[in-house]
Structure formats: C-alpha cells, structure tokens
Design a protein around this motif. Sequence first.
Motif, PDB file in Angstrom:
ATOM      1  N   TRP A 127      -2.997  -3.215 -13.425  1.00 49.47           N
ATOM      2  CA  TRP A 127      -2.476  -4.154 -12.429  1.00 49.47           C
ATOM      3  C   TRP A 127      -2.825  -3.737 -10.997  1.00 49.47           C
ATOM      4  O   TRP A 127      -2.392  -4.377 -10.055  1.00 49.47           O
ATOM      5  CB  TRP A 127      -0.957  -4.225 -12.568  1.00 49.47           C
ATOM      6  CG  TRP A 127      -0.465  -4.666 -13.911  1.00 49.47           C
ATOM      7  CD1 TRP A 127      -0.123  -5.936 -14.269  1.00 49.47           C
ATOM      8  CD2 TRP A 127      -0.273  -3.855 -15.088  1.00 49.47           C
ATOM      9  NE1 TRP A 127       0.276  -5.961 -15.582  1.00 49.47           N
ATOM     10  CE2 TRP A 127       0.197  -4.706 -16.116  1.00 49.47           C
ATOM     11  CE3 TRP A 127      -0.450  -2.502 -15.374  1.00 49.47           C
ATOM     12  CZ2 TRP A 127       0.487  -4.249 -17.400  1.00 49.47           C
ATOM     13  CZ3 TRP A 127      -0.166  -2.040 -16.650  1.00 49.47           C
ATOM     14  CH2 TRP A 127       0.299  -2.909 -17.649  1.00 49.47           C
ATOM     15  N   GLU A 163      14.352   0.615 -14.128  1.00 47.18           N
ATOM     16  CA  GLU A 163      14.564  -0.263 -15.294  1.00 47.18           C
ATOM     17  C   GLU A 163      15.472   0.271 -16.381  1.00 47.18           C
ATOM     18  O   GLU A 163      15.333  -0.116 -17.537  1.00 47.18           O
ATOM     19  CB  GLU A 163      13.207  -0.664 -15.904  1.00 47.18           C
ATOM     20  CG  GLU A 163      12.401  -1.547 -14.965  1.00 47.18           C
ATOM     21  CD  GLU A 163      11.136  -2.135 -15.593  1.00 47.18           C
ATOM     22  OE1 GLU A 163      10.782  -1.731 -16.701  1.00 47.18           O
ATOM     23  OE2 GLU A 163      10.523  -3.012 -14.958  1.00 47.18           O
ATOM     24  N   HIS A 211      -2.254  -1.331 -22.144  1.00 43.89           N
ATOM     25  CA  HIS A 211      -1.182  -2.276 -22.464  1.00 43.89           C
ATOM     26  C   HIS A 211      -1.389  -2.817 -23.872  1.00 43.89           C
ATOM     27  O   HIS A 211      -2.526  -3.138 -24.251  1.00 43.89           O
ATOM     28  CB  HIS A 211      -1.161  -3.428 -21.453  1.00 43.89           C
ATOM     29  CG  HIS A 211       0.066  -4.267 -21.574  1.00 43.89           C
ATOM     30  ND1 HIS A 211       0.121  -5.365 -22.403  1.00 43.89           N
ATOM     31  CD2 HIS A 211       1.284  -4.145 -21.017  1.00 43.89           C
ATOM     32  CE1 HIS A 211       1.350  -5.886 -22.328  1.00 43.89           C
ATOM     33  NE2 HIS A 211       2.062  -5.166 -21.493  1.00 43.89           N
ATOM     34  N   TRP A 254       4.181 -10.142 -19.139  1.00 43.73           N
ATOM     35  CA  TRP A 254       4.900  -9.743 -20.363  1.00 43.73           C
ATOM     36  C   TRP A 254       5.339 -10.970 -21.149  1.00 43.73           C
ATOM     37  O   TRP A 254       5.262 -10.997 -22.366  1.00 43.73           O
ATOM     38  CB  TRP A 254       6.121  -8.868 -20.035  1.00 43.73           C
ATOM     39  CG  TRP A 254       5.787  -7.424 -19.859  1.00 43.73           C
ATOM     40  CD1 TRP A 254       5.633  -6.763 -18.672  1.00 43.73           C
ATOM     41  CD2 TRP A 254       5.566  -6.442 -20.887  1.00 43.73           C
ATOM     42  NE1 TRP A 254       5.322  -5.443 -18.901  1.00 43.73           N
ATOM     43  CE2 TRP A 254       5.273  -5.211 -20.241  1.00 43.73           C
ATOM     44  CE3 TRP A 254       5.583  -6.475 -22.284  1.00 43.73           C
ATOM     45  CZ2 TRP A 254       5.011  -4.032 -20.953  1.00 43.73           C
ATOM     46  CZ3 TRP A 254       5.319  -5.294 -22.983  1.00 43.73           C
ATOM     47  CH2 TRP A 254       5.030  -4.100 -22.324  1.00 43.73           C
ATOM     48  N   TRP A 299       7.625   4.928  -7.729  1.00 43.39           N
ATOM     49  CA  TRP A 299       8.192   4.498  -9.006  1.00 43.39           C
ATOM     50  C   TRP A 299       8.696   5.696  -9.829  1.00 43.39           C
ATOM     51  O   TRP A 299       8.059   6.753  -9.881  1.00 43.39           O
ATOM     52  CB  TRP A 299       7.105   3.723  -9.736  1.00 43.39           C
ATOM     53  CG  TRP A 299       7.334   3.460 -11.175  1.00 43.39           C
ATOM     54  CD1 TRP A 299       8.133   2.500 -11.721  1.00 43.39           C
ATOM     55  CD2 TRP A 299       6.717   4.135 -12.277  1.00 43.39           C
ATOM     56  NE1 TRP A 299       8.052   2.544 -13.085  1.00 43.39           N
ATOM     57  CE2 TRP A 299       7.197   3.542 -13.459  1.00 43.39           C
ATOM     58  CE3 TRP A 299       5.807   5.201 -12.377  1.00 43.39           C
ATOM     59  CZ2 TRP A 299       6.804   3.963 -14.729  1.00 43.39           C
ATOM     60  CZ3 TRP A 299       5.417   5.622 -13.629  1.00 43.39           C
ATOM     61  CH2 TRP A 299       5.921   5.008 -14.792  1.00 43.39           C
ATOM     62  N   TRP A 307       8.692 -10.351 -14.737  1.00 40.01           N
ATOM     63  CA  TRP A 307       7.562 -10.122 -15.649  1.00 40.01           C
ATOM     64  C   TRP A 307       7.367 -11.259 -16.646  1.00 40.01           C
ATOM     65  O   TRP A 307       6.744 -11.077 -17.688  1.00 40.01           O
ATOM     66  CB  TRP A 307       7.740  -8.790 -16.394  1.00 40.01           C
ATOM     67  CG  TRP A 307       7.368  -7.616 -15.539  1.00 40.01           C
ATOM     68  CD1 TRP A 307       8.230  -6.749 -14.918  1.00 40.01           C
ATOM     69  CD2 TRP A 307       6.043  -7.184 -15.186  1.00 40.01           C
ATOM     70  NE1 TRP A 307       7.524  -5.803 -14.203  1.00 40.01           N
ATOM     71  CE2 TRP A 307       6.178  -6.049 -14.354  1.00 40.01           C
ATOM     72  CE3 TRP A 307       4.763  -7.646 -15.485  1.00 40.01           C
ATOM     73  CZ2 TRP A 307       5.081  -5.365 -13.821  1.00 40.01           C
ATOM     74  CZ3 TRP A 307       3.671  -6.957 -14.957  1.00 40.01           C
ATOM     75  CH2 TRP A 307       3.839  -5.843 -14.134  1.00 40.01           C
TER      76      TRP A 307
HETATM   77  C1  BMA Z   1       6.952  -2.217 -15.012  1.00 37.40           C
HETATM   78  C2  BMA Z   1       6.924  -0.753 -14.650  1.00 37.40           C
HETATM   79  C3  BMA Z   1       6.149   0.080 -15.597  1.00 37.40           C
HETATM   80  C4  BMA Z   1       5.004  -0.640 -16.240  1.00 37.40           C
HETATM   81  C5  BMA Z   1       4.793  -1.998 -15.671  1.00 37.40           C
HETATM   82  C6  BMA Z   1       3.714  -2.789 -16.319  1.00 37.40           C
HETATM   83  O1  BMA Z   1       8.149  -2.724 -15.317  1.00 37.40           O
HETATM   84  O2  BMA Z   1       8.189  -0.278 -14.383  1.00 37.40           O
HETATM   85  O3  BMA Z   1       6.985   0.580 -16.566  1.00 37.40           O
HETATM   86  O4  BMA Z   1       3.869   0.102 -16.185  1.00 37.40           O
HETATM   87  O5  BMA Z   1       5.974  -2.670 -15.783  1.00 37.40           O
HETATM   88  O6  BMA Z   1       3.996  -3.086 -17.639  1.00 37.40           O
END
Ligand code: BMA
Length: 745
Positions: free
Chosen positions: A548, A353, A481, A429, A286, A425
Amino acid sequence: MSRPVSLLILFVITCALPSRAQNLLLVKDWFFAKGDAIRSKSLQWMPAQVPGTVHTDLFRNKKIADPYYGNVEKSLQWIENETWSYRNYFSLPSSLISSDSLFIEFEGLDTYASVYLNGLLLLRADNMFKNWEAEIRRKLVKGKNELVVVFSPSAVEAKRLKKQAEQLTGAVYPESERVFVRKAQYQFGWDWGPRYVSCGIWKNVSIHSKKSATTSLLPRRNVLLKTGEDAWGSSFYFTENGKPVYVRGANWIPADHFAPRARRLKLYDSLLLAAKEAGINMLRVWGGGIYEDDAFYDLCDKYEIMVWQDFMFAGALYPGDAAFLENVEAEVRYQVNRLKHHPSIVIWCGNNEIEEAWFNWGWQKQYNYSGADSMRLWSDYKKIFHEMIPGILAELDPQRPYWPSSPSLGWGREEAYRKGDVHYWGVWWGKEPIEQYREKTGRFVSEYGMQGMPSLKSIRQFADASQLDTSSRVMKAHQKHPFGWENIGLYIRERYREPRNFSDLVYTSQLMQAEAIKTAIESHRRRKPFNMGTLFWQWNDCWPVTSWSAVDYFGRKKALFYEVKRSFADVSIIPHADSSYYYISIVSEKDSVLHGRLFTDFIAFNRKERNVLRSGEDISVGSSAAFTARSIRDMKREFPFDGCMRVRFVVNDSTLAENFLFLAPPKKLNLAKPKITVQISGTNIILESDVFAYGVEVDVPDDVKLDDNYFHLLPGEKKTVKFYSKRPSAELLKLLKTKSLADTY
Ligand code: BMA
C-alpha cells in the motif's frame, strides 16, 4: 517557525542531551559467531556491525543470500532458531580510568541476551524496546576487556511462553507466539513484510562515568486533542495554539526490516524529506513496528511533521501476568522519557487495532472463549492500556493526549463514522468499490489503503526477467497479503482496461492506487469540519514488495506519491458527481479568506482545442469547504462529446488549485492516443500533447528528481515539470520516456 522559537528549541535541545561526563562508544571491532561463546571456545568469528542484526551480518559475510532478493525467505528461517554471540575487546581510555563508577549502556538489545564482561555475567535482557545498563567498575581489568553478548532464539522462547500461558489459563491466544516477546511484532511476518525474526545489538553501546539520564525541558507544540460529544456524534480533532488543524498524513512502518540499517542507508532523510515535499503534517508510527530511531523524531521536529506515536502492540491479545506487566512498565517508562522532549510527538496511542479486533474479529467464537476467559483477557487488556500506560503518562508526560487504541471502533459499525477515529478497510479488505470512500468518511480516518506495485526498476532489483509475472514464485513471495494479487486484479478490472503486459500492469496498478487514495483524501477533505484528518496506509516499505506504500523500499515514488502531493496542497479544488449533479468544493488550510475566481473548461478527448464552460465566477473560501452544485444534463447538452472537465481556482491571476472531473471510470473514457513532445529548458521539462493525455508518466533515470509526475496533459497547454539532475539536457532528453493511459490500450 519564527526565529526566536527556533533558537529557543536549539538551546533546549542542547540542554536535553543526556548528561554524561565521559563516554566511550563501543561500535567498532565487533565480531559475531553462531553458538554460545560462554559454553564453547571454538566458535567461528566473523566481522559484525553494531548497531546491526544477525541477518545483515550473515549477508555481509556472504554466508547467506540477500534476504530481499528472489524467493529466499523460507531457506533463511533456520537463523531464528540458533544462538548467536557477539564479541568485542576494548581498553579504557585514560579519561575514564580514574572514574569511581563506570556504566555500560546498551541502548537496544534484540531481544533475549546475556551480557558478560571478562567472563562475568553483567545482565540478562528480555525486551528490545528499552535500554540495558550495568555498573562495571569492579569487573574491568587492565588492558583488554572482553565483552560478550549471547542471544538466545526469541521465537523459541516465545513459543514456550505461549504454550505455558495457554496451559495455565486454558485459553488460546490469537496470533502467533509474537505477543509473548517484547520485540518488534512485524519481524514475525506481516501483510507487507517477510518473517525474519532477527537478533542483534541494534542500537549504540557505550561506557560512561554516570548513569544515563535525560533532562528534558523542551518547549512543546501546543497541540491538543479535542474529543467529545457534538452535533454529529463525537469529535476527534487536533488544535494547535487553539486553532483546529486539519491533519494530512500517512502511516509509517519501519523503514528497513532490519531496522538499524535504515539509519545506515539514510532512509530517514529521504523518506521524511519526501513526506515534507508531499505536504504531510502528521505521520503515525504504527504499533507493530518500533519506537523509532532518534533520527526519525529529529527530522519530524525539524520539518514540523506531527507524530502520532503508538506504543508497540498490534492486532492481538497480550499476556497479563506480573512478569509481563513489569517488563512493559519498564519499557513504557523508558520510551516516554526518551521521546517526550520531541515537540513533534502530539499524541500517544496505546495500540493498533486491539479494541477493534476484540469487538469485531470474532475471536470469542473462533477460540471458543468461555465467559470467564473473556473477562480475564479483557481485564488483562485493560490493565495495560486503560490503567498502566495512562498512569505512567500522567506521571511522566501529563500534558500530551492519550488514546487507548486506534481505531476506537471497527469499520463495520455504523457509529465508527460518527465517533473518534476509524480505520476504513471496506475498500480493500471488504472488496467494496473505490466509490465507497465517498460514503465512509468518518471524523478522523487513521487508516485506509490500496495496493500498487513498485516500479519495474524496483521489481528488477529483486526479480530476474523470468519472474516478471504475478503468478511467478518471486512476485508471489513479494506480495504478502492473502488476496493481494486478486484484489489488485479486481480493482483494476473495475476501473481500467486489461493491461497488455507486465509493464503496463505495473503502471496501471499505480494509477489505480493513486486514484483510490485521491478519492478517499478528497472525500475526507471536502467534509471538513465533520472530518478533521486523513492518514492513509502506508507511507513506506520495509523491503521490496507490492504493498500500500507511496514510496517503495528503494525510495522510488509511486504515482500515489504525486497524487498525494497534489491532494494535500493547502488549497484544493475538488469536483465530484452523482447521477444528476456535479459539485465543486474548494477547501483551504490558509489562515485568511481567499477571494478568487472559479474557472471550468470542457476538454473533448479527441479534439485539439478546449471549450470554456464557464468563464470565471467569484468565489470566497474560508476555513470550511465552499461548494457549488450544477446539473450534469445541462453540461452534456452544451458539450455532447466524450471528454472531461477541468476546474481551476484562480487568485490574483495565479492558479492555486486545479483538478479534473471524469463522469466515468478510466476504462470507459474514449481516450485518443496522444503525441507528446518534450523540451528541456534550464531546470524545466516542458511537455505538450496534441490531445488530452491521461496519467502521463515521465520515466527518467534514478538520479533525476521530478517535482511532478503521473499528471494529465491538455491539448494546447504546456506543462512544466521542474527537475533536478547533473546530467546535460541533451542526454536527459534522450533517456526520458513518456507513457499515458491510452498507450496501454
Ligand atoms: C492495517 C494495519 C496493518 C496492515 C494493514 C493492511 O489495519 O494496521 O495491520 O498491514 O492494515 O492490511
């Protein structure tokens, strides 16, 4: 891998080693001190490790508390604002004394460093991600030579550069100062990591008689990326030797926040062995981390794990001035030359991203960009990711595919699920329910994830007994988070009964995480060939934290690890249901068509026997998922009890795949409390339960390795777990504990 190929690879690896006539490795007898050794002669020197970092050196010298223990992060922030010097005295060995030219090479300096030899400036470094080399013949003296490296604070310099750029352009750069320095971005803090902006000589240092050069002529894996319009939208899949490969993998972050320590602690060995064990065939390095250590790529080559390699840029806008571009160009050239001979690397990707962020994260509005600002920022972006990097790759590594940004489209857009790769996500998220994984599959899902807590043993390694509560200072400090605890609570409540205490919470959070990722992986796999890859977020941790990850920082495997291992098996049977029907899919990554039988049993939760639902029917499985659909009403008529269904795919009398279908979330299952008995015979632990036992955790001491865990037990069926341990069976039997979901009610 067949014999001749491995021999060939061995031969070519030998040829690809840097050609150096003589070499003096300078990794011993280093000292470090606070302050600038060139300006001040009265520094307090302490022993240092090279490769290493200033934080780990301070800790080893007992000058600071363990940066991973308790709640010390804030109290250690002063370190990033100081200047630090490293010093070494060396004499040339006789083998090098007569060389006409001599070079010193730093394989990595983190980051702003001035290097002096016998008081004379050799070089100034400003990029952690490339090597630094200088000719030193004429600066050497007879006898002892003094080598000094002075690190000035990166964050201070980066803040200055940010201010300067913003004054010059009149536009604010999203994110912290991190983008202005070519240094691992996660060091500035991430949603799974602390802010420790470190410095140090983080890779080897050596003196040699020739400039370093890598001659690379290795056979590569014949892996191609296939993208292009198709019936569903636009494809994204890999082929190897012309055959489509279904990708089963995860995202990889630095294995230790203090990166050089990962190698010292042999974390690459354990984490990659675990990846191999779980059936992973791809890891994505990553873009907010580091171009990994050689050990990482060597092991991926060995285990035939494909590597998706991001360049080190993540989730922000980067400057586009000439000095920055020149610096990036040198870095990209260095890394491509350094890494391209690894057959494991199958794709280069520009960044993490940034395109998703630019088009979806609302920066234009948040930072009030004018049309001209937007045009300039986007053109700066394109200079690096659409022009410079692909240009360098075309020259240095023309055959490997390049993908500018992962994902190509943001998860809020409908077409993201039909084209390219997607980071989904919505679950986590977006707080969407776990079942949404069934809808939002996508062509290649390169990120999605759910948090689970590390085991209680791991928590006890960073928190004392008074802190075992999610609202304690320490547990909060080890959850990065912004709404991490809230989400864990939310998803647990959605699917599980309220845990009775902290230890049940740890266990339940792991079951929930495992269930979520299993749901996602299975939804992806059963939609093959529409979907051709699944990389969950995230394989590992860089410090002890709730995140995670599947494997925690101390190497302990969460329930997710075992669930992934089951879900990534070459042959998988996947049941799922809607309100009227249940469906059974079988997917196979085997080369030949499998002819077998499908068995379905019904297991009532409070009974000791199971009922055969279907005694077996013939089914053939090729390269696409085979599936059948049946009515739930019929099933319920036949079995009007609380229970679940077990499905098995049996070929030549051996069960190739097994799985369970529950028609309700775990909290609605009327599970009876099981009595689990355990026996040990040879290298097997044999477990039996009187009634159905959900999510059985087998807790053993750390030195005991199990090949399975967090599984369901069926009444009247013995479950064998293979183990590895040097302990006598009787002792192990005494220490072994089991727990199942009903035990937490
Ligand atoms: C993703 C990753 C990280 C992050 C993860 C969890 O999109 O690219 O930036 O740690 O989400 O939020």
